[in-house]
Design a protein around this motif. Structure first.
Motif, PDB file in Angstrom:
ATOM      1  N   ASN A 452     -43.130  39.262  83.161  1.00 21.25           N
ATOM      2  CA  ASN A 452     -42.137  38.685  84.077  1.00 21.25           C
ATOM      3  C   ASN A 452     -42.655  37.447  84.810  1.00 21.25           C
ATOM      4  OD1 ASN A 452     -40.778  40.997  83.278  1.00 21.25           O
ATOM      5  ND2 ASN A 452     -41.184  42.090  85.189  1.00 21.25           N
ATOM      6  N   ASN A 453     -43.336  36.574  84.083  1.00 22.74           N
ATOM      7  CA  ASN A 453     -43.896  35.377  84.705  1.00 22.74           C
ATOM      8  C   ASN A 453     -43.322  34.119  84.076  1.00 22.74           C
ATOM      9  OD1 ASN A 453     -45.651  36.100  82.301  1.00 22.74           O
ATOM     10  ND2 ASN A 453     -46.482  34.092  82.794  1.00 22.74           N
ATOM     11  N   ARG A 454     -43.513  33.037  84.771  1.00 22.85           N
ATOM     12  CA  ARG A 454     -43.083  31.732  84.300  1.00 22.85           C
ATOM     13  C   ARG A 454     -44.121  31.144  83.328  1.00 22.85           C
ATOM     14  NH1 ARG A 454     -44.717  26.713  85.566  1.00 22.85           N
ATOM     15  NH2 ARG A 454     -43.221  24.993  85.407  1.00 22.85           N
ATOM     16  N   ALA A 455     -43.646  30.369  82.379  1.00 20.72           N
ATOM     17  CA  ALA A 455     -44.420  29.432  81.543  1.00 20.72           C
ATOM     18  C   ALA A 455     -45.065  30.066  80.323  1.00 20.72           C
ATOM     19  CB  ALA A 455     -45.429  28.654  82.360  1.00 20.72           C
ATOM     20  N   ARG A 456     -46.242  30.666  80.450  1.00 25.49           N
ATOM     21  CA  ARG A 456     -46.941  31.204  79.286  1.00 25.49           C
ATOM     22  C   ARG A 456     -47.746  32.429  79.713  1.00 25.49           C
ATOM     23  NH1 ARG A 456     -46.770  25.694  79.437  1.00 25.49           N
ATOM     24  NH2 ARG A 456     -48.082  26.023  81.256  1.00 25.49           N
ATOM     25  N   GLY A 457     -48.256  33.151  78.723  1.00 28.43           N
ATOM     26  CA  GLY A 457     -49.065  34.323  79.037  1.00 28.43           C
ATOM     27  C   GLY A 457     -50.523  34.004  79.231  1.00 28.43           C
ATOM     28  N   ALA A 458     -51.239  33.714  78.145  1.00 26.71           N
ATOM     29  CA  ALA A 458     -52.691  33.530  78.198  1.00 26.71           C
ATOM     30  C   ALA A 458     -53.093  32.313  77.377  1.00 26.71           C
ATOM     31  CB  ALA A 458     -53.389  34.782  77.668  1.00 26.71           C
ATOM     32  N   LEU A 459     -53.954  31.465  77.971  1.00 24.70           N
ATOM     33  CA  LEU A 459     -54.420  30.229  77.326  1.00 24.70           C
ATOM     34  C   LEU A 459     -55.935  30.278  77.186  1.00 24.70           C
ATOM     35  CD1 LEU A 459     -51.634  29.497  78.728  1.00 24.70           C
ATOM     36  CD2 LEU A 459     -52.493  27.172  78.860  1.00 24.70           C
ATOM     37  N   PHE A 460     -56.403  29.974  75.982  1.00 24.78           N
ATOM     38  CA  PHE A 460     -57.845  29.997  75.731  1.00 24.78           C
ATOM     39  C   PHE A 460     -58.247  28.736  74.985  1.00 24.78           C
ATOM     40  CE2 PHE A 460     -56.211  34.340  75.760  1.00 24.78           C
ATOM     41  CZ  PHE A 460     -56.978  34.908  76.754  1.00 24.78           C
ATOM     42  N   SER A 461     -59.242  28.042  75.533  1.00 26.12           N
ATOM     43  CA  SER A 461     -59.761  26.828  74.893  1.00 26.12           C
ATOM     44  C   SER A 461     -61.274  26.819  75.057  1.00 26.12           C
ATOM     45  CB  SER A 461     -59.147  25.574  75.534  1.00 26.12           C
ATOM     46  OG  SER A 461     -57.752  25.542  75.360  1.00 26.12           O
ATOM     47  N   THR A 462     -61.956  27.511  74.160  1.00 26.07           N
ATOM     48  CA  THR A 462     -63.414  27.566  74.204  1.00 26.07           C
ATOM     49  C   THR A 462     -63.931  27.780  72.783  1.00 26.07           C
ATOM     50  OG1 THR A 462     -65.350  28.775  75.023  1.00 26.07           O
ATOM     51  CG2 THR A 462     -63.304  30.032  74.776  1.00 26.07           C
ATOM     52  N   PRO A 463     -65.053  27.144  72.436  1.00 30.06           N
ATOM     53  CA  PRO A 463     -65.609  27.361  71.097  1.00 30.06           C
ATOM     54  C   PRO A 463     -66.368  28.674  70.953  1.00 30.06           C
ATOM     55  CG  PRO A 463     -66.988  25.833  72.335  1.00 30.06           C
ATOM     56  CD  PRO A 463     -65.778  26.114  73.185  1.00 30.06           C
ATOM     57  N   LYS A 464     -66.605  29.364  72.051  1.00 32.37           N
ATOM     58  CA  LYS A 464     -67.366  30.620  72.018  1.00 32.37           C
ATOM     59  C   LYS A 464     -66.448  31.780  71.613  1.00 32.37           C
ATOM     60  CE  LYS A 464     -71.073  28.522  73.654  1.00 32.37           C
ATOM     61  NZ  LYS A 464     -71.364  28.508  75.081  1.00 32.37           N
ATOM     62  N   PRO A 465     -67.024  32.920  71.189  1.00 34.06           N
ATOM     63  CA  PRO A 465     -66.204  34.058  70.755  1.00 34.06           C
ATOM     64  C   PRO A 465     -65.213  34.507  71.826  1.00 34.06           C
ATOM     65  CG  PRO A 465     -68.493  34.384  70.121  1.00 34.06           C
ATOM     66  CD  PRO A 465     -68.464  33.157  70.982  1.00 34.06           C
ATOM     67  N   THR A 466     -63.972  34.723  71.391  1.00 35.04           N
ATOM     68  CA  THR A 466     -62.892  35.111  72.294  1.00 35.04           C
ATOM     69  C   THR A 466     -62.170  36.321  71.712  1.00 35.04           C
ATOM     70  OG1 THR A 466     -62.576  32.832  73.066  1.00 35.04           O
ATOM     71  CG2 THR A 466     -60.740  34.350  73.373  1.00 35.04           C
ATOM     72  N   LEU A 467     -62.120  37.401  72.483  1.00 39.16           N
ATOM     73  CA  LEU A 467     -61.445  38.628  72.056  1.00 39.16           C
ATOM     74  C   LEU A 467     -60.244  38.873  72.961  1.00 39.16           C
ATOM     75  CD1 LEU A 467     -61.257  41.271  70.389  1.00 39.16           C
ATOM     76  CD2 LEU A 467     -62.761  42.319  72.107  1.00 39.16           C
ATOM     77  N   ILE A 468     -59.066  38.993  72.343  1.00 39.30           N
ATOM     78  CA  ILE A 468     -57.816  39.273  73.047  1.00 39.30           C
ATOM     79  C   ILE A 468     -57.256  40.538  72.410  1.00 39.30           C
ATOM     80  CG2 ILE A 468     -55.579  38.333  73.726  1.00 39.30           C
ATOM     81  CD1 ILE A 468     -56.896  35.558  72.634  1.00 39.30           C
ATOM     82  N   ALA A 469     -57.432  41.688  73.062  1.00 42.93           N
ATOM     83  CA  ALA A 469     -57.129  42.952  72.401  1.00 42.93           C
ATOM     84  C   ALA A 469     -56.505  43.963  73.353  1.00 42.93           C
ATOM     85  CB  ALA A 469     -58.408  43.543  71.798  1.00 42.93           C
TER      86      ALA A 469
END
Length: 613
Positions: A452-469
């Motif tokens: 229930n928020n405006r705009a977007r959920g989650a933004l990630f900009s990094t070359p390192k390992p990223t886990l979204i689970a």
């Protein structure tokens, strides 16, 4: 495995357990507890706690021994903080308005090995303040407290009558809203501040979801009259989507301070901390190594909270951090922007002084005034128009602010590099951005709810390992996940090279249009000249075992990616809203290489979702 080997392993494990237990006991023996009530900081007094707490923290710091592990405890209750007597500080905070000084409710500076335990206390702020600033701390934990404001800078109103023919709306203000009307203009007001709201977000009355396909709306705060206390007629407000009962958060775009500001810290941890409102982001961290959020919330006060909104901007935001950023079991709802945004900042290369030296500059008006890098940091260069990265990486030998006086905020740097830049890396040839690779983090984002928020959920900009689970993205009004990168407008780095998106559930995301929101998962670097790009920006992206419940078509959009897997995902369609998105493809790729799209189902049937035109 031999018996001897097995026994050695068991003995080694026993030694480790005993050593760990001994270390824990020793650590407990060394822990010193300071109760704030002993220093005159008492709950439920309705007095100004700001100067009292500042004095208490100074006293406690003077009594601390370097080796001490310290717990500073609040007695459970309500603590009020006013601007009078609060400290003033000059802070330049990434992605916020660069106005100074900031009025700080609680400042923790230069502390080591401390825990602040709120014991479930409510910290209530008044006026325009930065509630909590953590400056150059090491090994600090904040737990069991909430941050809120008595009068938010967002005016919540409810539509009572909407005359779409005449173009007028009658609305009533929420009970806590204080307002004035001057020259037929509606002003929201509070302690030491006053503003005219210029935009709004519309919420469904019963669900607290943002009204379908509404996005940012104009609000009727000019040409108004008061019918009775709290009941206002906006004579020139026309919007057919605002049916009676609709709740509107009327706001400005100011974001002077976050709820929590972290600067140049190391090992900063939050446990069971809630931010119910802030005029900027819920939490902003910059130039900090290792941050963990455990059960962190930017959220309403439960289902019976009469408010519909939380923060003015992102729930959490991390700019030029390193180490590991962890958010587990969090709740992010009702904020006026994204749940989390992790990025660095591109400097624009202005001048090449010699083969090793350049002048470079912060470009965005909300990102300057703080360090960008240090000697020994690794950097890389990018062509801004095509977002092509040079293979050439380099190391900073020295970096010096370029400014006329020490009081002038930092915007430009003179940077000397270890290796020759070569002939091509020259702003006379291209618009060039510089990315600091050292100040980039790994990310673990698991078990969170975003709704229930405006705009977007989650933004990630990094070359390192990223886990979204194992996250739930529930009615985010824009896309649920965005992998971006922009060296032209926002100047937010950078290329993602190792991203896993798995076991998440997406429920009717993308109900409105916002920047970069081309699908529920949108991989959308800003590339003005994609046709002349010679390489690929993002790489190594795996999207597996997710569940998408959606009323519309676009599931995945990707641009400039080398190496993408979309596998074993489930898509279930519903009819909660009519489809409206201009992208009618389930999966749409632009300049994508080495993609695998397999074993996905649509309404129970295995189907190739990829548009192959």
């Amino acid at each position: 495995m031999t018996f001897k080997t097995t026994m050695l392993k068991k003995i080694s494990l026993l030694i480790l357990l005993v050593f760990g237990l001994t270390s824990t006991i020793q650590a407990q023996k060394k822990t010193k507890v300071f109760k704030l009530e002993s220093y005159g900081v008492l709950p439920d007094q309705r007095e100004n706690s700001a100067p009292l707490l500042e004095a208490a923290l100074k006293k406690i710091k003077s009594e601390m021994v370097t080796a001490d592990s310290v717990v500073i405890q609040f007695k459970k209750g309500r603590y009020d903080f006013h601007t009078d007597g609060a400290v003033r500080r000059e802070y330049y905070i990434s992605n916020h308005d660069q106005d100074n000084p900031k009025i700080v409710g609680i400042e923790l500076e230069g502390f080591k090995n401390i825990t602040i335990d709120g014991n479930g206390s409510d910290l209530i702020f008044h006026g325009r303040m930065l509630p909590l600033a953590l400056i150059e701390n090491n090994n600090v934990k904040i737990k069991n407290l909430s941050i809120d404001f008595e009068k938010p800078h967002i005016a919540q109103v409810k539509v009572v009558k909407n005359d779409t023919i005449a173009g007028s709306i009658i609305f009533e203000t929420a009970p806590w809203v204080t307002y004035t009307i001057k020259d037929s203009i509606f002003y929201n007001a509070g302690e030491g501040w006053e503003m005219q709201p210029i935009a709004g977000i519309a919420f469904e009355e019963q669900t607290k979801r943002i009204v379908y396909n509404s996005g940012d709306i104009a609000v009727g705060t000019t040409g108004v009259s008061e019918l009775s206390p709290g009941l206002i007629k906006a004579h020139h407000w026309k919007n057919s989507k605002l049916i009676p009962g609709t709740v509107v958060a009327m706001r400005s775009y100011h974001r002077p301070t976050p709820g929590i500001f972290i600067h140049k810290g190391e090992n900063i941890n939050f446990e069971n901390v809630k931010v119910h409102y802030a005029e900027g982001m819920g939490l902003l961290a910059q130039l900090t190594e290792n941050i963990s959020l455990d059960g962190f919330e930017v959220a309403l006060r439960g289902k019976d909270d009469p408010r519909y909104f939380t923060t003015q901007a992102d729930a959490t935001h991390f700019s030029s951090c390193k180490g590991v950023i962890t958010s587990t079991d969090g709740l992010y709802e009702g904020m006026m922007d994204d749940a989390i945004n992790i990025h660095g900042t591109y400097l624009k290369l202005l001048k090449k002084v010699d083969a090793h030296t350049v002048i470079a500059k912060y470009m965005h008006h909300q990102a300057y005034g703080f360090d960008w890098g240090y000697a020994g940091d690794s950097v890389q260069f990018i062509k801004s128009k095509t977002m092509d990265l040079w293979d050439h990486k380099n190391t900073i030998v020295s970096i010096t602010p370029v400014r006329t006086t020490k009081n002038e905020p930092i915007k430009e740097f003179r940077i000397e590099f270890a290796e020759d830049l070569g002939n091509e890396i020259d702003p006379a040839n291209f618009d060039i951005g510089i990315e600091n690779l050292t100040w980039t983090p790994s990310v673990i984002f698991t078990g969170n709810t975003i709704r229930n928020n405006r705009a977007r959920g989650a933004l990630f900009s990094t070359p390192k390992p990223t886990l979204i689970a194992n996250n739930l993205f529930d009615h985010t009004s824009g896309c649920a996940i965005l992998l971006c990168g922009d060296s032209n407008g926002w100047y937010e780095t950078g290329a993602s090279t190792d991203v896993t998106i798995r076991d998440n559930k997406f429920v009717n995301a993308l109900t409105s249009m916002y920047q970069f929101t081309s699908a529920i998962i949108s991989i959308y670097p800003e590339i003005p000249d994609l046709g002349n790009q010679t390489s690929y920006f993002h790489s190594g992206i795996r999207i597996e075992n997710n569940e998408f419940e959606t009323f519309d078509h676009p599931i995945l959009y990707a641009k400039s990616v080398n190496g993408l897997i979309f596998k074993n995902n489930t898509v279930i369609t519903n009819q909660e809203y009519p489809p409206f998105h201009s992208n009618t493809n389930a999966i749409l790729f632009e300049r994508v290489l080495n993609a695998e799209v397999t074993d996905n189902t649509l309404n129970g049937k295995t189907i190739d979702l990829l548009n192959r035109e």
